[in-house]
Design an enzyme around this catalytic site. Structure first.
Site, PDB file in Angstrom:
ATOM      1  N   HIS A  52      29.317  48.483  20.116  1.00  0.00           N
ATOM      2  CA  HIS A  52      28.024  48.362  20.803  1.00  0.00           C
ATOM      3  C   HIS A  52      27.025  49.333  20.175  1.00  0.00           C
ATOM      4  O   HIS A  52      27.270  50.540  20.097  1.00  0.00           O
ATOM      5  CB  HIS A  52      28.192  48.631  22.299  1.00  0.00           C
ATOM      6  CG  HIS A  52      28.921  47.529  22.997  1.00  0.00           C
ATOM      7  ND1 HIS A  52      29.873  47.745  23.966  1.00  0.00           N
ATOM      8  CD2 HIS A  52      28.830  46.174  22.848  1.00  0.00           C
ATOM      9  CE1 HIS A  52      30.344  46.569  24.386  1.00  0.00           C
ATOM     10  NE2 HIS A  52      29.730  45.607  23.719  1.00  0.00           N
ATOM     11  N   GLU A 100      25.668  52.873  21.651  1.00  0.00           N
ATOM     12  CA  GLU A 100      26.637  53.871  22.104  1.00  0.00           C
ATOM     13  C   GLU A 100      26.891  54.886  20.983  1.00  0.00           C
ATOM     14  O   GLU A 100      27.972  54.973  20.417  1.00  0.00           O
ATOM     15  CB  GLU A 100      27.904  53.144  22.582  1.00  0.00           C
ATOM     16  CG  GLU A 100      27.586  52.214  23.752  1.00  0.00           C
ATOM     17  CD  GLU A 100      28.690  51.228  24.123  1.00  0.00           C
ATOM     18  OE1 GLU A 100      29.809  51.315  23.569  1.00  0.00           O
ATOM     19  OE2 GLU A 100      28.425  50.346  24.978  1.00  0.00           O
ATOM     20  N   ARG A 127      22.352  46.451  22.277  1.00  0.00           N
ATOM     21  CA  ARG A 127      23.817  46.471  22.460  1.00  0.00           C
ATOM     22  C   ARG A 127      24.560  45.574  21.469  1.00  0.00           C
ATOM     23  O   ARG A 127      25.592  45.939  20.927  1.00  0.00           O
ATOM     24  CB  ARG A 127      24.121  45.996  23.890  1.00  0.00           C
ATOM     25  CG  ARG A 127      25.558  45.617  24.188  1.00  0.00           C
ATOM     26  CD  ARG A 127      25.675  45.185  25.636  1.00  0.00           C
ATOM     27  NE  ARG A 127      26.953  44.569  25.976  1.00  0.00           N
ATOM     28  CZ  ARG A 127      27.983  45.234  26.499  1.00  0.00           C
ATOM     29  NH1 ARG A 127      27.911  46.538  26.694  1.00  0.00           N
ATOM     30  NH2 ARG A 127      29.098  44.609  26.812  1.00  0.00           N
ATOM     31  N   HIS A 169      33.790  53.574  23.018  1.00  0.00           N
ATOM     32  CA  HIS A 169      32.541  53.094  23.610  1.00  0.00           C
ATOM     33  C   HIS A 169      31.931  54.225  24.432  1.00  0.00           C
ATOM     34  O   HIS A 169      32.487  55.315  24.537  1.00  0.00           O
ATOM     35  CB  HIS A 169      32.840  51.901  24.538  1.00  0.00           C
ATOM     36  CG  HIS A 169      33.188  50.630  23.836  1.00  0.00           C
ATOM     37  ND1 HIS A 169      32.336  49.560  23.761  1.00  0.00           N
ATOM     38  CD2 HIS A 169      34.310  50.247  23.170  1.00  0.00           C
ATOM     39  CE1 HIS A 169      32.908  48.566  23.091  1.00  0.00           C
ATOM     40  NE2 HIS A 169      34.118  48.957  22.717  1.00  0.00           N
ATOM     41  N   GLU A 218      35.903  54.968  27.080  1.00  0.00           N
ATOM     42  CA  GLU A 218      34.480  55.092  27.413  1.00  0.00           C
ATOM     43  C   GLU A 218      34.165  56.584  27.453  1.00  0.00           C
ATOM     44  O   GLU A 218      34.575  57.300  28.370  1.00  0.00           O
ATOM     45  CB  GLU A 218      34.171  54.450  28.773  1.00  0.00           C
ATOM     46  CG  GLU A 218      34.424  52.948  28.831  1.00  0.00           C
ATOM     47  CD  GLU A 218      33.306  52.102  28.227  1.00  0.00           C
ATOM     48  OE1 GLU A 218      32.313  52.677  27.719  1.00  0.00           O
ATOM     49  OE2 GLU A 218      33.438  50.858  28.249  1.00  0.00           O
TER      50      GLU A 218
HETATM   51  O1  0X9 Z   1      31.878  45.812  28.739  1.00  0.00           O
HETATM   52  C1  0X9 Z   1      32.406  46.280  27.729  1.00  0.00           C
HETATM   53  O2  0X9 Z   1      32.476  45.663  26.665  1.00  0.00           O
HETATM   54  C2  0X9 Z   1      32.984  47.706  27.770  1.00  0.00           C
HETATM   55  N1  0X9 Z   1      32.089  48.590  28.484  1.00  0.00           N
HETATM   56  S1  0X9 Z   1      30.645  49.005  27.786  1.00  0.00           S
HETATM   57  O3  0X9 Z   1      29.853  49.731  28.785  1.00  0.00           O
HETATM   58  N2  0X9 Z   1      30.912  50.019  26.578  1.00  0.00           N
HETATM   59  O4  0X9 Z   1      30.002  47.825  27.307  1.00  0.00           O
HETATM   60  C3  0X9 Z   1      34.328  47.676  28.473  1.00  0.00           C
HETATM   61  C4  0X9 Z   1      35.352  46.812  27.805  1.00  0.00           C
HETATM   62  C5  0X9 Z   1      36.693  46.897  28.447  1.00  0.00           C
HETATM   63  N3  0X9 Z   1      37.634  45.941  27.878  1.00  0.00           N
HETATM   64  C6  0X9 Z   1      37.651  44.629  28.219  1.00  0.00           C
HETATM   65  N4  0X9 Z   1      36.968  44.167  29.220  1.00  0.00           N
HETATM   66  N5  0X9 Z   1      38.435  43.849  27.519  1.00  0.00           N
HETATM   67 ZN    ZN Z   2      30.525  49.493  24.661  1.00  0.00          ZN
END
Ligand code: 0X9
Ligand code: ZN
Length: 301
Positions: A64, A67, A119, A190, A264
């Site tokens: 992303h 980040e 993003r 992330h 994260e």
């Molecule tokens: O939403 C996401 O892609 C991730 N959070 S973020 O705030 N960095 O965008 C979390 C991803 C967790 N993993 C999966 N959902 N597979």
């Molecule tokens: Zn992310």
């Protein structure tokens, strides 16, 4: 040259990787595993002393674009291992490390010169379409298109037209397929929220070995707290955060990589994505301590 007192442009990060490969040719190598939509290189750095008995770990950052603490943290790991390999522990030396610090170079550059809070990648950014970009963390090919994804190009969680439609996600999957390495762990960095997340992300279910993933996650969280003071929450992605299919962590787990985590990083919301540079060193330090705990476990597998 490189430092961890500021966030760097892509050119500086790639220059740093090339510098390490040139300086430590017996230990460090850099390979371009693909190109982004706009033609930027996807540079993967490997640190290995070449022992045939070594385990393998894959780490990426910058899926992303906004980040920024993620590529900063991954390059901190690279610097630590490459510059101090001789004095590193056997747990570190007995692993072949693969680092892809900027998975989404087009998006990353765009956050520097266009929109700081971008993003997604930059698919269609020049095509005159109303909306551009695919969320690379919805584009991986395990349970693609499920919960927490969108088929709307304008959405921040647009999954793309099909699994692995994007060169950036495809490059990772091709690399795994073509690599002889047998990865024991996959870590994707992330921000933000201070979570250590394990599969599954696609729905509120957990893999059969989730207790081991949970136990190691808790050990990593404990060492982050004792090193840097940051408190991390450990759990499965879907239960702890939200269900979201097509993530890289789920895909890696489905490929048989035992310890697959999304980390994260800081903070918990005060600054969010726009984390001040003074956080880089403490955040990276805590994450490095956790990585050492992971390395110890990987060597036991
Ligand atoms: O939403 C996401 O892609 C991730 N959070 S973020 O705030 N960095 O965008 C979390 C991803 C967790 N993993 C999966 N959902 N597979
Ligand atoms: Zn992310």
């Amino acid at each position: 040259r490189m430092n961890w007192k500021q966030y760097h442009r892509l050119e500086d990060i790639h220059g740093f990787l090339d510098y390490l490969a040139k300086t430590y040719p017996a230990l460090v190598s850099v390979k371009t595993i693909g190109k982004s939509h706009q033609g930027r290189e996807l540079k993967l750095l490997r640190i290995s002393d070449g022992k045939p008995t070594n385990k393998a770990v894959f780490i990426d950052g910058g899926i992303h674009a906004r980040e920024w603490i993620s590529p900063a943290t991954v390059t901190y790991f690279i610097n630590q291992f490459a510059e101090n390999f001789d004095v590193e522990s056997d747990d570190i030396k007995n692993i072949d490390w693969y680092f892809l610090p900027v998975v989404n170079p087009d998006g990353y550059e765009f956050t520097h010169v266009g929109d700081r809070l971008w993003r997604k990648n930059r698919r269609n950014s020049l095509s005159g379409r109303a909306c551009s970009g695919v969320d690379l963390n919805r584009n991986f090919g395990y349970r693609w298109g499920g919960k927490g994804t969108s088929n709307n190009q304008c959405s921040e969680i647009y999954r793309g037209p099909r699994a692995f439609s994007e060169p950036e996600s495809r490059a990772i999957s091709d690399f795994f397929k073509n690599s002889a390495a047998n990865f024991t762990a996959y870590l994707t960095y992330h921000s933000y929220g201070q979570y250590l997340l394990y599969p599954w992300g696609y729905d509120n279910v957990v893999p059969p070995d989730y207790k081991q993933l949970d136990a190691l996650g808790k050990k990593m969280a404990a060492v982050i707290e004792s090193t840097s003071g940051y408190k991390y929450t450990v759990g499965s992605s879907s239960n702890t955060l939200y269900p979201a299919a097509g993530g890289s962590d789920d895909w890696a787990k489905a490929q048989g990589v035992k310890y697959s985590y999304t980390v994260e990083l800081s903070d918990t919301g005060r600054y969010g994505f726009v984390l001040p540079t003074t956080y880089i060193e403490p955040v990276a330090k805590g994450s490095l301590a956790a990585l050492r705990v992971l390395a110890e476990q990987v060597n036991k597998e």
